[in-house]
Design a protein around this motif. Structure first.
Motif, PDB file in Angstrom:
ATOM      1  N   ALA A  51       0.827  -1.206   0.000  1.00  0.00           N
ATOM      2  CA  ALA A  51       0.000   0.000   0.000  1.00  0.00           C
ATOM      3  C   ALA A  51       0.864   1.260   0.000  1.00  0.00           C
ATOM      4  O   ALA A  51       1.820   1.375   0.771  1.00  0.00           O
ATOM      5  CB  ALA A  51      -0.926   0.000   1.206  1.00  0.00           C
ATOM      6  N   GLY A  52       0.534   2.182  -0.888  1.00  0.00           N
ATOM      7  CA  GLY A  52       1.267   3.431  -0.988  1.00  0.00           C
ATOM      8  C   GLY A  52       2.543   3.344  -1.793  1.00  0.00           C
ATOM      9  O   GLY A  52       3.274   4.335  -1.907  1.00  0.00           O
ATOM     10  N   ARG A  53       2.818   2.176  -2.358  1.00  0.00           N
ATOM     11  CA  ARG A  53       4.040   1.994  -3.139  1.00  0.00           C
ATOM     12  C   ARG A  53       3.717   1.460  -4.532  1.00  0.00           C
ATOM     13  O   ARG A  53       2.652   0.921  -4.792  1.00  0.00           O
ATOM     14  CB  ARG A  53       5.002   1.045  -2.428  1.00  0.00           C
ATOM     15  N   PHE A  54       4.681   1.597  -5.416  1.00  0.00           N
ATOM     16  CA  PHE A  54       4.550   1.122  -6.792  1.00  0.00           C
ATOM     17  C   PHE A  54       4.651  -0.393  -6.835  1.00  0.00           C
ATOM     18  O   PHE A  54       5.426  -1.002  -6.088  1.00  0.00           O
ATOM     19  CB  PHE A  54       5.658   1.748  -7.641  1.00  0.00           C
ATOM     20  N   ALA A  55       3.881  -1.019  -7.708  1.00  0.00           N
ATOM     21  CA  ALA A  55       3.945  -2.477  -7.850  1.00  0.00           C
ATOM     22  C   ALA A  55       3.659  -2.868  -9.294  1.00  0.00           C
ATOM     23  O   ALA A  55       2.962  -2.153 -10.022  1.00  0.00           O
ATOM     24  CB  ALA A  55       2.948  -3.159  -6.918  1.00  0.00           C
ATOM     25  N   VAL A  56       4.210  -3.995  -9.681  1.00  0.00           N
ATOM     26  CA  VAL A  56       3.859  -4.637 -10.949  1.00  0.00           C
ATOM     27  C   VAL A  56       3.099  -5.904 -10.592  1.00  0.00           C
ATOM     28  O   VAL A  56       3.585  -6.734  -9.817  1.00  0.00           O
ATOM     29  CB  VAL A  56       5.110  -4.966 -11.788  1.00  0.00           C
ATOM     30  N   ILE A  61      -0.235  -5.300 -14.770  1.00  0.00           N
ATOM     31  CA  ILE A  61      -0.634  -3.964 -14.348  1.00  0.00           C
ATOM     32  C   ILE A  61       0.522  -3.344 -13.581  1.00  0.00           C
ATOM     33  O   ILE A  61       1.194  -4.009 -12.796  1.00  0.00           O
ATOM     34  CB  ILE A  61      -1.864  -4.040 -13.409  1.00  0.00           C
ATOM     35  N   ARG A  62       0.755  -2.060 -13.767  1.00  0.00           N
ATOM     36  CA  ARG A  62       1.747  -1.369 -12.942  1.00  0.00           C
ATOM     37  C   ARG A  62       1.197  -0.023 -12.495  1.00  0.00           C
ATOM     38  O   ARG A  62       0.539   0.677 -13.246  1.00  0.00           O
ATOM     39  CB  ARG A  62       3.101  -1.245 -13.656  1.00  0.00           C
ATOM     40  N   GLY A  63       1.446   0.282 -11.218  1.00  0.00           N
ATOM     41  CA  GLY A  63       0.966   1.539 -10.664  1.00  0.00           C
ATOM     42  C   GLY A  63       1.059   1.531  -9.154  1.00  0.00           C
ATOM     43  O   GLY A  63       1.607   0.605  -8.545  1.00  0.00           O
ATOM     44  N   MET A  64       0.538   2.571  -8.542  1.00  0.00           N
ATOM     45  CA  MET A  64       0.577   2.721  -7.089  1.00  0.00           C
ATOM     46  C   MET A  64      -0.578   1.953  -6.459  1.00  0.00           C
ATOM     47  O   MET A  64      -1.727   2.096  -6.871  1.00  0.00           O
ATOM     48  CB  MET A  64       0.485   4.196  -6.709  1.00  0.00           C
ATOM     49  N   VAL A  65      -0.268   1.156  -5.452  1.00  0.00           N
ATOM     50  CA  VAL A  65      -1.292   0.359  -4.776  1.00  0.00           C
ATOM     51  C   VAL A  65      -1.973   1.216  -3.710  1.00  0.00           C
ATOM     52  O   VAL A  65      -1.317   1.844  -2.877  1.00  0.00           O
ATOM     53  CB  VAL A  65      -0.679  -0.897  -4.125  1.00  0.00           C
TER      54      VAL A  65
END
Length: 249
Positions: free
Chosen positions: A157-162, A218-222
């Motif tokens: 949560a609050g961080r970038f993830a793929v 998918i990539r983006g901020m969780v």
């Protein structure tokens, strides 16, 4: 299938338009990969998402520091950011020139990502993720997060993830569209797509009909709502990866 750049304001082609190449030297490497140049200017490498994890941050910085003092050919793109830096492509060395962004991605020390830019100006960087992802290097040591792993997603949560998963349901609403990766009652990722972005996806052949049942990355901020979710920032945040060797289970 890798989607093309989405149009936005300022237009993507304007944010990616390169300035004439110029020469400089790498004096030092600052926080999160900032290039401190001998000329006194500062830059960040275009098309990269710097790692959040402290150990990988240190490894990526050490990789760049190895080029300290080396001559650089810089091709800047777009306007300065809020810290007075320009996004740039950097080629280091003379006898054996090294593409700095490409080297970091190929070593599994950075993701290829548009970040705060309007578009991924060097989409070819995405192809360089394949080798470290297959080998489980660096950022890919645990593989992309599974879209059905609610606990792991919540921890990001609050961080970038793929994240990778199969789209089980597409819910089109007036303001946004929802891509669900988990069955009803189970914890998993939901991706939200704003109306304007959904129109852009359809222009690139991605619709409810073409996405449902497909394996995507998918990539983006969780973020955390009723469960983990990622709001799709642009068309480059989703890739249909059906059939990739690394994903054959």
């Amino acid at each position: 299938m890798t989607p093309q750049s989405a149009s936005a304001a300022p237009r993507a082609d304007e944010s990616c338009r390169p300035s004439p190449a110029r020469e400089d030297r790498l004096a030092d490497v600052g926080t999160r990969g900032e290039l401190i140049l001998a000329s006194g200017r500062r830059a960040v490498l275009s098309g990269l998402r710097w790692p959040d994890e402290p150990a990988l941050d240190a490894n990526a910085r050490a990789w760049l520091v190895a080029f300290r003092g080396a001559p650089l050919i810089l091709t800047e793109r777009g306007p300065e950011d809020r810290w007075g830096r320009r996004r740039a492509d950097g080629i280091a060395g003379e006898a054996e020139p090294v593409d700095l962004a490409g080297g970091l991605v190929a070593a599994g020390l950075a993701y290829a990502d548009a970040g705060e830019a309007e578009a991924l100006c060097r989409p070819a960087l995405r192809a360089l993720e394949e080798a470290p992802r297959s080998a489980g290097l660096g950022l890919w040591a645990g593989g992309p997060l599974a879209a059905t792993d609610g606990a792991a997603l919540t921890a990001r949560a609050g961080r970038f993830a793929v994240v990778e998963g199969r789209v089980l349901h597409v819910g089109e609403r007036s303001a946004r569209t929802y891509l669900d990766f988990a069955r009803r009652g189970e914890q998993g990722l939901t991706e939200t797509v704003q109306k304007r972005t959904w129109r852009t996806l359809s222009e690139h052949g991605l619709s409810a009909a073409t996405l449902k049942g497909r394996l995507v990355r998918i990539r983006g901020m969780v973020e955390i709502g009723r469960g983990p979710l990622i709001d799709l920032a642009g068309v480059e945040g989703i890739e249909v990866v059906e059939g990739e060797r690394a994903l054959r289970r």
